[in-house]
Design an enzyme around this catalytic site. Structure first.
Site, mmCIF file in Angstrom:
data_model
loop_
_atom_site.group_PDB
_atom_site.id
_atom_site.type_symbol
_atom_site.label_atom_id
_atom_site.label_comp_id
_atom_site.label_asym_id
_atom_site.label_seq_id
_atom_site.Cartn_x
_atom_site.Cartn_y
_atom_site.Cartn_z
ATOM 1 N N SER A 162 -35.926 45.833 -30.595
ATOM 2 C CA SER A 162 -35.821 47.293 -30.728
ATOM 3 C C SER A 162 -35.739 48.015 -29.373
ATOM 4 O O SER A 162 -36.265 49.115 -29.234
ATOM 5 C CB SER A 162 -36.971 47.843 -31.579
ATOM 6 N N GLU A 171 -33.470 34.843 -35.922
ATOM 7 C CA GLU A 171 -32.668 34.871 -37.164
ATOM 8 C C GLU A 171 -32.118 33.486 -37.471
ATOM 9 O O GLU A 171 -31.960 33.105 -38.634
ATOM 10 C CB GLU A 171 -31.549 35.927 -37.038
ATOM 11 N N ASN A 223 -26.539 41.333 -27.955
ATOM 12 C CA ASN A 223 -26.314 40.396 -29.062
ATOM 13 C C ASN A 223 -25.763 41.214 -30.231
ATOM 14 O O ASN A 223 -26.508 41.946 -30.881
ATOM 15 C CB ASN A 223 -27.644 39.728 -29.434
ATOM 16 N N TRP A 224 -24.471 41.070 -30.471
ATOM 17 C CA TRP A 224 -23.837 41.893 -31.510
ATOM 18 C C TRP A 224 -24.089 41.358 -32.918
ATOM 19 O O TRP A 224 -23.717 41.990 -33.898
ATOM 20 C CB TRP A 224 -22.325 41.989 -31.258
ATOM 21 N N LYS A 225 -24.644 40.178 -33.008
ATOM 22 C CA LYS A 225 -24.938 39.535 -34.299
ATOM 23 C C LYS A 225 -23.690 39.498 -35.175
ATOM 24 O O LYS A 225 -22.577 39.426 -34.650
ATOM 25 C CB LYS A 225 -26.091 40.260 -35.001
ATOM 26 N N GLU A 241 -38.957 37.556 -27.723
ATOM 27 C CA GLU A 241 -38.590 38.481 -28.791
ATOM 28 C C GLU A 241 -39.575 38.350 -29.954
ATOM 29 O O GLU A 241 -39.391 37.484 -30.827
ATOM 30 C CB GLU A 241 -37.184 38.166 -29.301
ATOM 31 N N GLY A 287 -35.084 44.516 -34.754
ATOM 32 C CA GLY A 287 -34.389 45.310 -35.754
ATOM 33 C C GLY A 287 -35.293 46.199 -36.587
ATOM 34 O O GLY A 287 -34.882 46.707 -37.634
ATOM 35 N N HIS A 299 -32.582 31.925 -31.491
ATOM 36 C CA HIS A 299 -32.847 33.294 -31.953
ATOM 37 C C HIS A 299 -33.649 33.234 -33.252
ATOM 38 O O HIS A 299 -33.418 32.351 -34.092
ATOM 39 C CB HIS A 299 -31.526 34.036 -32.166
ATOM 40 N N GLY A 357 -30.143 44.009 -29.392
ATOM 41 C CA GLY A 357 -29.373 43.831 -30.619
ATOM 42 C C GLY A 357 -28.668 45.124 -30.994
ATOM 43 O O GLY A 357 -27.640 45.485 -30.430
ATOM 44 N N GLY A 358 -29.258 45.865 -31.935
ATOM 45 C CA GLY A 358 -28.636 47.067 -32.492
ATOM 46 C C GLY A 358 -28.047 48.025 -31.461
ATOM 47 O O GLY A 358 -26.915 48.498 -31.622
HETATM 48 C C1 PEP Z 1 -31.984 40.687 -31.102
HETATM 49 O O1 PEP Z 1 -31.319 40.463 -32.088
HETATM 50 O O2 PEP Z 1 -32.077 39.820 -30.223
HETATM 51 C C2 PEP Z 1 -32.657 41.981 -30.989
HETATM 52 C C3 PEP Z 1 -33.523 42.122 -30.028
HETATM 53 O O3 PEP Z 1 -32.334 42.942 -31.913
HETATM 54 P P1 PEP Z 1 -32.747 44.506 -31.889
HETATM 55 O O4 PEP Z 1 -32.529 44.985 -30.470
HETATM 56 O O5 PEP Z 1 -31.835 45.154 -32.850
HETATM 57 O O6 PEP Z 1 -34.187 44.580 -32.258
#
Ligand code: PEP
Length: 264
Positions: free
Chosen positions: A211, A97, A10-12, A165, A171, A95, A232-233
């Site tokens: 994470s 966010e 997920n590049w957000k 999640e 994050g 999600h 994500g990141g």
């Molecule tokens: C996400 O946005 O779904 C996520 C899991 O982010 P991160 O891996 O950066 O915690």
């Protein structure tokens, strides 16, 4: 039915179209060669058209990060399932966010899940508790409410992937432990067994997200309950994302020879 491991990035709200193309270019060949894992990239909307072209003929699939629940009309700035249907196989829904920054409710997520499925899009549906809910011992209550609400009036389907999640892990660099994640994922299967049936509860892929990096993926993937990761990141770094996907293949298929694992 064997659950095929699944890793999605997920590049957000990161990468311009040019940067998105460069990132795909950096990992395309190596990612393509990793077999036995369903690999999905979820870039920003504006990059979907060109990334769709880059991924043609490869084993890598495309997903969107969100979607409106109406198919067309006067909804300025929104993207519909009809539009995504030409480009993507998957769409991330619910999600945290979207829930917490953009006010998405369980009811809206339920509408989105239904309309995605009716247009042939496969939801990567996210659930997770916030820190205060976790600390108050309310994780199960929250997850139960989120799953039951999003799947209300949805017929049993294999076209669904669920991501657990925990909001406090997204994050933050503070991932859950593999064991903690596996316990909650097992609980999600028990909800699905009650809502739908035992078979589908065992068949559906349930991912961990929060994470995840190439340094900790092994802890999650070595849990039989955990079928992959929503990343994500770390999905914005080609080497890190490749490491996550490669280790997923290695750990879930320990007896297979190395070309299978996508090695050079
Ligand atoms: C996400 O946005 O779904 C996520 C899991 O982010 P991160 O891996 O950066 O915690």
């Amino acid at each position: 039915m064997m659950r095929v491991p699944f890793v999605a990035g997920n590049w957000k709200m990161n990468t311009t179209v040019t940067e998105a193309e460069e990132l795909v270019y950096d990992m395309l060949d190596r990612l393509d060669r990793v077999e036995g894992v369903e690999k999905v990239l979820c870039p920003p909307f504006v990059a979907l058209v060109s990334i769709n072209m880059m991924l043609r003929g490869s084993s890598i699939k495309l997903g969107a990060q969100n979607m409106h629940f109406e198919t067309l009309g006067a909804y300025t700035g929104e993207i519909s399932p009809l539009m995504l249907g030409e480009l993507c196989e998957f769409v991330i829904l619910g999600h945290s966010e979207r829930r917490w920054y953009f006010g998405e409710t369980d009811e809206m997520i339920n509408k989105k899940v239904k309309v995605a499925l009716s247009h042939g899009l496969k939801p990567i549906f996210c659930v997770g508790e916030r820190l205060e809910e976790n600390e108050a011992g309310k994780t199960r209550e929250v997850i139960d409410r989120q799953v039951m609400a999003a799947l209300d009036d949805v017929s049993p389907t294999h076209d669904l992937v669920i991501a657990y999640e925990p909001v406090w892990a997204i994050g933050t660099g503070r991932a859950a432990s593999g064991e903690q994640a596996a316990v909650t994922i097992k609980f999600i299967r028990s909800i699905l067994a009650k809502l739908w049936n035992r078979d589908i509860a065992q068949d559906l892929r349930i991912l961990y997200g929060g994470s995840v990096t190439s340094n900790n993926i092994a802890e999650f993937i070595s849990q039989p309950e955990i079928d992959g990761a929503l990343v994500g990141g770390a999905s914005l770094k080609a080497e890190d994302f490749l490491g996550i996907v490669t280790q997923t293949a290695e750990i879930k298929y320990p007896h297979l020879p190395s070309p299978f694992k996508g090695e050079e």
